[in-house]
Design a protein around this motif. Structure first.
Motif, PDB file in Angstrom:
ATOM      1  N   GLU A 143       0.837  -1.199   0.000  1.00 45.08           N
ATOM      2  CA  GLU A 143       0.000   0.000   0.000  1.00 45.08           C
ATOM      3  C   GLU A 143       0.872   1.248   0.000  1.00 45.08           C
ATOM      4  O   GLU A 143       0.524   2.244  -0.635  1.00 45.08           O
ATOM      5  N   SER A 147       0.379   3.610  -3.045  1.00 41.23           N
ATOM      6  CA  SER A 147      -0.092   4.973  -2.847  1.00 41.23           C
ATOM      7  C   SER A 147       0.999   5.965  -3.208  1.00 41.23           C
ATOM      8  O   SER A 147       0.713   7.052  -3.725  1.00 41.23           O
ATOM      9  N   GLU A 187      -8.931  14.317   4.535  1.00 43.29           N
ATOM     10  CA  GLU A 187      -8.283  13.012   4.370  1.00 43.29           C
ATOM     11  C   GLU A 187      -7.189  12.797   5.418  1.00 43.29           C
ATOM     12  O   GLU A 187      -7.078  11.727   6.009  1.00 43.29           O
ATOM     13  N   HIS A 191      -7.313   9.749   8.246  1.00 39.40           N
ATOM     14  CA  HIS A 191      -6.330   8.674   8.280  1.00 39.40           C
ATOM     15  C   HIS A 191      -5.629   8.564   9.615  1.00 39.40           C
ATOM     16  O   HIS A 191      -5.356   7.466  10.080  1.00 39.40           O
ATOM     17  N   GLN A 194      -7.980   6.692  11.684  1.00 40.61           N
ATOM     18  CA  GLN A 194      -8.074   5.282  11.301  1.00 40.61           C
ATOM     19  C   GLN A 194      -6.937   4.461  11.906  1.00 40.61           C
ATOM     20  O   GLN A 194      -7.151   3.360  12.388  1.00 40.61           O
ATOM     21  N   SER A 307      -7.022  12.651  -5.339  1.00 46.14           N
ATOM     22  CA  SER A 307      -6.354  11.356  -5.161  1.00 46.14           C
ATOM     23  C   SER A 307      -4.912  11.540  -4.726  1.00 46.14           C
ATOM     24  O   SER A 307      -4.382  10.684  -4.019  1.00 46.14           O
ATOM     25  N   ASN A 310      -5.385  11.995  -1.095  1.00 49.97           N
ATOM     26  CA  ASN A 310      -5.930  10.750  -0.580  1.00 49.97           C
ATOM     27  C   ASN A 310      -4.832   9.687  -0.514  1.00 49.97           C
ATOM     28  O   ASN A 310      -4.665   8.990   0.489  1.00 49.97           O
ATOM     29  N   ASP A 311      -4.053   9.600  -1.592  1.00 46.53           N
ATOM     30  CA  ASP A 311      -2.996   8.590  -1.624  1.00 46.53           C
ATOM     31  C   ASP A 311      -1.891   8.902  -0.633  1.00 46.53           C
ATOM     32  O   ASP A 311      -1.313   7.991  -0.043  1.00 46.53           O
ATOM     33  N   ARG A 314      -3.308   7.859   2.596  1.00 47.65           N
ATOM     34  CA  ARG A 314      -3.411   6.396   2.640  1.00 47.65           C
ATOM     35  C   ARG A 314      -2.015   5.803   2.835  1.00 47.65           C
ATOM     36  O   ARG A 314      -1.823   4.875   3.618  1.00 47.65           O
ATOM     37  N   GLY A 317      -0.972   6.237   6.366  1.00 47.33           N
ATOM     38  CA  GLY A 317      -1.652   5.233   7.200  1.00 47.33           C
ATOM     39  C   GLY A 317      -0.983   3.872   7.047  1.00 47.33           C
ATOM     40  O   GLY A 317      -0.716   3.176   8.024  1.00 47.33           O
ATOM     41  N   ALA A 318      -0.705   3.523   5.796  1.00 46.48           N
ATOM     42  CA  ALA A 318      -0.075   2.218   5.535  1.00 46.48           C
ATOM     43  C   ALA A 318       1.308   2.155   6.173  1.00 46.48           C
ATOM     44  O   ALA A 318       1.744   1.124   6.675  1.00 46.48           O
TER      45      ALA A 318
END
Ligand SMILES: Nc1ncnc2c1ncn2[C@@H]1O[C@H](COP(=O)(O)OP(=O)(O)O)[C@@H](O)[C@H]1O
Ligand SMILES: [Mg+2]
Length: 614
Positions: A143, A147, A187, A191, A194, A307, A310-311, A314, A317-318
């Motif tokens: 990820e 991402s 975003e 994250h 999350q 995106s 967002n990426d 993300r 987060g990953a």
């Protein structure tokens, strides 16, 4: 503790580098193809939008067929690219995923297997770290890479479109950028939440799967039915699910609120921009081709910016997930390595346990308070003591599964800390009190005791015979190849409804003994209540067998059955964390201490005398 749990930021670049290293080494070819497709996918939409603009303007201006054909061909080519590339990219990503999973699994297994002791496997914090690393090392590294690649792709696309916007209408470019900001901030916040949830929920999921397995697996099925405890266990599992739901629901609510606000702001700004551009076309200051380009650019820039952020979020987060794997990788072995290990020589004189103090946790009372015990080579030493006296703990210390807090264990005078645990353990074999019943074939259940002998039928059968389980195994449907599992079949082609085999408690115990004695050349045999589940006849046979098996081999035998230990060369009594009596059966009986009391108690109960063993 992980970076997040400490409240620190993860080392972003180090994490990104490690993730890329993991993925690229796992599948270099797929990775290259994936990156190449990604770059093409980034450039194609911009080329397509410009080609469309020229085509539209060309048509309206009635340009030459040649001009129109060029623009048309680019529009068609980019169209085909846009149709085909995502599928190809997804194909590469999936292959990348498969290979990365396998590679990550290997790496996690390697780290987990490098932990020589038991302490980490009994710590809830480490259990969470191992579980997270196991579950997410592959997916999280991928990820991060995906991402990261997507973010770069979006960056290229948005730069291309922002440039186009800027070329036609600089103010519009600024407007679109500002319009995307709320989504970005949203975003990032989501994250962070999350990831925090994930840490909160890992122990919850661990408990839930424990209860669910208890509920649905064969281990507790009998007791749960008899004690009618099904609803209780199901309730415990449901409680954990409800807890996880509450946390997840709270986050979903926040996401919804954020999205509503951010999307509304973006929609208002986009509509205003569009109205402005439409007016200019109406006034004739912009061409229809410009309009198509602007329309495409506004939507695409917004999409690409969204995106991009967002990426990035993300990926961040990953990265936090991936941190569990990085932390695991950096966790040192719980048994500290000796800088200059010495080779382990065959035992000649004996093992000496010297003033060993031990407790499992610093906040516990001492369990062993200065145990000193000699285990002479080639002799059988027996250990007796009440439940919880620390006998099994001593066996684990002898296997170096824990380190003594104080004192030392000497192998022919050499501190066992000077050996590598691997080399040292190769000289031991043991039947633990809580031995494992493996979901493997009968032969494999024995063979796992010495993997080199896994295919050596003669050796496995010899061990089976010596442990007194051979006849019972040969009576099973497939003999030593019978799968001893209620969960798995021998092979997947077998009928689904065919029942697996399992053994009785005493049979399992003899199988565990066969596993231990398969290592025929081990120097030391550790037997922790090896006959506790045996019937008197099996116990008797086992005693005779052990008697011949032990001859010349260093053995430490723990048993509550005094018949089993009366012929030991030396018997030690462990009480209150110390060895309080040592001697032969006769010496200790005569002395009139704790051992004599135990003998008196068992004789009272049995009131039998067993003939001496040959
Ligand atoms: N992994 C562990 N963590 C914490 N306490 C333990 C662990 N294993 C055993 N104990 C505790 O240590 C004590 C001694 O256990 P054990 O050595 O198994 O006794 P014995 O074999 O003499 O019956 C018991 O009170 C037990 O609860
Ligand atoms: Mg025990």
């Amino acid at each position: 503790m992980t970076a997040l749990a400490r409240g620190k930021r993860p080392a972003v670049w180090r994490g990104v580098r490690s993730a890329f290293a993991l993925v690229t080494t796992a599948a270099p070819g797929s990775f290259a193809a994936y990156i190449a497709t990604g770059l093409l996918l980034a450039a194609v939409p911009v080329a397509s939008a410009w080609a469309t603009k020229f085509l539209v303007d060309g048509l309206l201006d009635r340009r030459s067929v040649g001009d129109l054909l060029v623009s048309g061909a680019v529009v068609a080519g980019t169209g085909v690219g846009l149709a085909v590339l995502p599928g190809f990219s997804a194909y590469c990503a999936k292959e990348l995923q498969r290979r990365t999973r396998l590679s990550a699994h290997r790496r996690v297994a390697e780290v987990v297997n490098s932990f020589s002791g038991l302490a980490y496997f009994e710590s809830p914090k480490m259990a969470d770290r191992i579980r997270m690393a196991r579950d997410s090392a592959g997916s999280a590294s991928l990820e991060v890479v995906e991402s990261g690649t997507n973010a770069i792709r979006s960056l290229i696309t948005s730069a291309g479109f922002a440039g186009s916007l800027f070329a036609l209408r600089p103010a519009l470019a600024a407007l679109v950028f500002v319009g995307s900001l709320p989504a970005v901030l949203m975003e990032a916040r989501i994250h962070r939440r999350q990831v925090r949830n994930m840490w909160l929920l890992t122990p919850v999921h661990r408990k839930e799967s424990f209860y669910s397995e208890l509920l649905t697996g064969p281990r507790a099925a009998k007791e749960i039915r008899l004690f009618r405890a099904g609803a209780f266990v199901a309730g415990r599992a449901a409680g954990q699910i409800a807890k996880a739901n509450t946390v997840a629901r709270r986050l979903d609510g926040t996401v919804l609120r954020y999205e509503l606000v951010a999307e509304s702001i973006t929609a208002v700004i986009t509509t205003a921009g569009l109205a402005w551009v439409a007016m200019d076309v109406w006034r004739g200051t912009l061409s229809v081709g410009d309009l198509t380009l602007l329309l495409a650019a506004i939507t695409a820039t917004q999409g690409a910016l969204a995106s991009l952020f967002n990426d990035t979020a993300r990926g961040y987060g990953a990265l936090l997930h991936f941190q569990a794997y990085l932390d695991l990788r950096e966790t040192p072995d719980d048994i500290p390595a000796c800088p200059a290990p010495v080779p382990v020589r065959p035992l000649r004189d004996g093992i000496r346990i010297e003033d060993v103090w031990f407790r499992y946790h610093a906040d516990q009372d001492w369990l062993l308070r200065g145990v000193t015990l000699d285990i002479p080579a080639g002799r059988t030493t027996a250990l007796v003591g009440v439940n919880g006296a620390g006998k099994s703990t001593l066996i684990k210390l002898l296997c170096r599964l824990y380190e003594p807090c104080e004192g030392r264990i000497l192998w022919d005078g050499v501190d066992i800390r000077e050996f590598t645990p691997e080399a040292y353990r190769a000289r031991l074999s043991a039947v633990f009190q809580d031995f494992v019943e493996y979901d493997l074939t009968a032969g494999e259940n024995i063979g796992i005791g010495r993997l080199e002998a896994l295919g050596d039928t003669a050796a496995i059968e010899r061990a089976g015979r010596n442990a007194g389980i051979h006849d019972e195994i040969t009576r099973l449907s497939a003999g030593y190849d019978t799968m001893l599992s209620l969960m798995f079949h021998q092979d997947d082609t077998q009928a689904e409804d065919r029942n697996g085999h399992t053994l009785s408690g005493g049979q399992w115990q003899r199988l565990a003994l066969a596993r231990a004695i398969l290592q025929e050349d081990s120097d030391v045999l550790l037997l922790d209540e090896p006959s506790s589940r045996l019937d008197p006849a099996a116990d008797r046979r086992l005693r005779t067998m052990l008697h011949s098996l032990r001859r010349g081999r260093t053995t430490l035998l723990i048993s509550h059955r005094l018949h089993s230990i009366r012929d030991a060369d030396s018997i030690a009594v462990i009480e209150e964390g110390r060895v309080t009596e040592t001697g032969t059966h006769d010496e200790l009986t005569e002395r009139g201490g704790t051992y004599a009391e135990l003998v008196a108690m068992q004789s009272d109960v049995l009131n039998l005398r067993e003939p001496d063993l040959a």
